[in-house]
Design an enzyme around this catalytic site. Structure first.
Site, PDB file in Angstrom:
ATOM      1  N   TYR A 126       4.500  -1.084  -1.930  1.00  0.00           N
ATOM      2  CA  TYR A 126       3.437  -2.354  -1.983  1.00  0.00           C
ATOM      3  C   TYR A 126       3.544  -3.488  -1.115  1.00  0.00           C
ATOM      4  O   TYR A 126       2.976  -4.729  -0.894  1.00  0.00           O
ATOM      5  CB  TYR A 126       3.203  -1.656  -3.299  1.00  0.00           C
ATOM      6  CG  TYR A 126       2.261  -1.429  -4.529  1.00  0.00           C
ATOM      7  CD1 TYR A 126       2.353   0.236  -3.754  1.00  0.00           C
ATOM      8  CD2 TYR A 126       2.196  -1.544  -5.517  1.00  0.00           C
ATOM      9  CE1 TYR A 126       2.284   1.303  -4.584  1.00  0.00           C
ATOM     10  CE2 TYR A 126       1.612  -0.370  -6.038  1.00  0.00           C
ATOM     11  CZ  TYR A 126       1.024   0.665  -5.973  1.00  0.00           C
ATOM     12  OH  TYR A 126       0.577   2.308  -6.573  1.00  0.00           O
TER      13      TYR A 126
ATOM     14  N   LYS B  35      12.249  10.685  -4.814  1.00  0.00           N
ATOM     15  CA  LYS B  35      11.339  12.108  -3.714  1.00  0.00           C
ATOM     16  C   LYS B  35      12.778  11.851  -2.865  1.00  0.00           C
ATOM     17  O   LYS B  35      12.890  11.926  -1.260  1.00  0.00           O
ATOM     18  CB  LYS B  35      10.438  11.484  -3.152  1.00  0.00           C
ATOM     19  CG  LYS B  35      10.069  12.834  -2.880  1.00  0.00           C
ATOM     20  CD  LYS B  35       9.301  14.173  -3.457  1.00  0.00           C
ATOM     21  CE  LYS B  35       8.694  15.124  -2.658  1.00  0.00           C
ATOM     22  NZ  LYS B  35       8.752  16.440  -3.154  1.00  0.00           N
TER      23      LYS B  35
ATOM     24  N   ASP C 219       3.872   3.439 -11.160  1.00  0.00           N
ATOM     25  CA  ASP C 219       1.885   3.293 -10.662  1.00  0.00           C
ATOM     26  C   ASP C 219       1.641   4.448 -11.577  1.00  0.00           C
ATOM     27  O   ASP C 219       0.075   4.482 -12.024  1.00  0.00           O
ATOM     28  CB  ASP C 219       1.813   2.384  -9.612  1.00  0.00           C
ATOM     29  CG  ASP C 219       0.307   1.784  -9.601  1.00  0.00           C
ATOM     30  OD1 ASP C 219      -0.506   1.637 -10.718  1.00  0.00           O
ATOM     31  OD2 ASP C 219      -0.391   1.833  -8.690  1.00  0.00           O
TER      32      ASP C 219
ATOM     33  N   ASP D 206      -0.876   5.855 -15.150  1.00  0.00           N
ATOM     34  CA  ASP D 206      -2.201   6.525 -15.218  1.00  0.00           C
ATOM     35  C   ASP D 206      -1.641   8.300 -16.101  1.00  0.00           C
ATOM     36  O   ASP D 206      -2.533   8.063 -16.699  1.00  0.00           O
ATOM     37  CB  ASP D 206      -3.181   6.203 -14.225  1.00  0.00           C
ATOM     38  CG  ASP D 206      -4.412   5.163 -13.869  1.00  0.00           C
ATOM     39  OD1 ASP D 206      -2.771   4.428 -14.225  1.00  0.00           O
ATOM     40  OD2 ASP D 206      -4.499   4.817 -13.423  1.00  0.00           O
TER      41      ASP D 206
HETATM   42  C1  IPM Z   1      -1.672  -1.860 -12.010  1.00  0.00           C
HETATM   43  C2  IPM Z   1      -2.743  -1.388 -10.970  1.00  0.00           C
HETATM   44  C3  IPM Z   1      -1.430  -2.845 -10.181  1.00  0.00           C
HETATM   45  C4  IPM Z   1      -1.258  -1.468  -8.706  1.00  0.00           C
HETATM   46  C5  IPM Z   1      -2.916  -2.875  -8.515  1.00  0.00           C
HETATM   47  C6  IPM Z   1      -4.766  -3.454  -9.612  1.00  0.00           C
HETATM   48  C7  IPM Z   1      -2.595  -3.688  -7.571  1.00  0.00           C
HETATM   49  O1  IPM Z   1      -2.913  -0.545 -10.458  1.00  0.00           O
HETATM   50  O2  IPM Z   1      -1.352  -2.701 -12.247  1.00  0.00           O
HETATM   51  O3  IPM Z   1      -1.248  -0.266 -12.158  1.00  0.00           O
HETATM   52  O4  IPM Z   1      -1.342  -1.038  -7.972  1.00  0.00           O
HETATM   53  O5  IPM Z   1       0.035  -2.103  -9.637  1.00  0.00           O
HETATM   54 MN    MN Z   2      -1.762   1.342 -11.573  1.00  0.00          MN
END
Ligand code: IPM
Ligand code: MN
Length: 351
Positions: free
Chosen positions: A140, A185, A242, A246
């Site tokens: 990132y 990985k 990340d 989710d």
């Molecule tokens: C998170 C979000 C952020 C990330 C984005 C909005 C940049 O998805 O906090 O998980 O990828 O860190």
């Molecule tokens: Mn995220």
């Protein structure tokens, strides 16, 4: 001067609504615990691009430097399309600026919400995990480049960056169930091979009392669904963390309920729900504020060292969930609005 200085950054999409609902809870805490807090607001993300032409304005940076802790709603949306001036760049710059390299994402489903999870409820029993996501390095933050027909993103990790985050993971594991799962990985990526080497060295040298498990990220994505209760602390690089969180939010029933705390070496921290700005439901009072409200609880715990207030907020959220006073993502019939959930939790705090 006030005892504590807090900064709220509402951001984009549902950000302003969930932060307003959380401010209602903060005000209840201030009354109940007689706190001396100075609260400031500033802009970030798309909202800041609109008013100041940049996603992380200098005025916001100056406020961040004054704050003991920062709470952020969400950034991003389809409105901002310039790849060189994206709302998300503001969030990444803020994380880097605050040097909050350790992002804690706890996942502990409420039995009452089992029906909201796509997983069978027997898999959810005993799930209580803490994902520790590296937040200020990796792909990132690496160099990017783009021509019409090719694109590059570079991922770099130093030994130092890996050591400091895995140490944190081992420390937290000692306060929990004493197990760390490191996700990489390493069968493909050179950065992952360094993560594995460093993790094993730190483990052998300083934390051999903690159980260490190592998983490849593709397998980890599966194990998170097939045996979620086996995990205690999961530590991993920025992008894997990340994605996996989710996924993990589905254990709890909604992406809207997971909070996070981002910490560096000291008590200063950045607190944000793990979800995005949900532009499709913005401005409709439908967003779930629980992830942000629980982030406020983490703020009291980690930055202000007020475990009592953190627990009081968490208990009030538990009560709201128990009495099914929740938003539509968790309860399609007769849901409450975002604002109303904030009021219910605030009343719970006041008691
Ligand atoms: C998170 C979000 C952020 C990330 C984005 C909005 C940049 O998805 O906090 O998980 O990828 O860190
Ligand atoms: Mn995220």
């Amino acid at each position: 001067m006030a005892e504590y200085q807090l900064l709220f950054l509402p951001g984009d999409g549902i950000g302003p609504e969930i932060v307003a609902a959380t401010e209602t809870v903060l005000n209840a805490c201030i009354r109940k615990f007689d706190l001396d807090i100075r609260l400031e607001h500033a802009s970030i993300g798309g909202a800041a691009i609109d008013t100041e032409g940049t996603p992380y304005p200098d005025s916001t940076r100056a406020s961040v430097q004054q704050a003991d802790a920062v709470l952020l709603g969400a950034v991003g949306g389809p409105k901002w399309t310039d790849p060189n001036c994206r709302p998300e760049q503001g969030l990444l710059a803020l994380r880097k600026d605050m040097q909050v390299f350790a992002n804690l994402r706890p996942v502990k489903p409420w039995p009452r919400l089992a029906a909201a999870s796509p997983l069978k409820s027997e898999y959810l029993q005993g799930v209580d995990l803490l994902v520790v996501r590296e937040l200020t390095g990796g792909i990132y933050f690496g160099e990017k480049s783009r021509t019409a027909d090719s694109a590059t993103d570079v991922s770099t990790y130093s030994r130092h960056e890996i050591e400091r985050i895995v140490r944190k993971a081992f420390e937290w594991a000692r306060q929990r169930r004493n197990k760390v799962t490191m996700v990489d990985k390493a069968n493909v990526l050179e950065t992952s091979r360094l993560w594995r080497e460093v993790t094993q060295q730190v483990h052998q040298g300083e934390y051999s009392d903690v159980e260490l498990e190592i998983l490849l990220v593709d397998a980890a994505a599966m194990h998170l669904l097939s045996r979620p209760a086996d995990f205690d602390v999961m530590v991993t690089e920025n992008m894997f963390g990340d994605i996996l969180t989710d996924e993990a939010s589905m254990l709890a029933g909604s992406l809207g309920v997971l909070p996070s705390a981002s910490l560096g070496d000291g008590p200063r921290g950045l607190y944000e729900p793990i979800h995005g700005s949900a532009p499709d439901i913005a401005g409709q009072n439908r967003a779930n504020p629980i992830g942000t409200i629980l982030s406020l609880a983490l703020l009291f715990r980690h930055s202000l060292q007020r475990e009592d207030i953190a627990q009081s907020i968490e208990k009030a959220v538990d009560q709201a969930v128990e009495s099914e006073q929740v938003t539509a993502d968790l309860k399609p019939t007769q849901p409450l609005g975002c604002k109303e959930v904030g009021e219910v939790v605030a009343r719970g705090v006041v008691g």
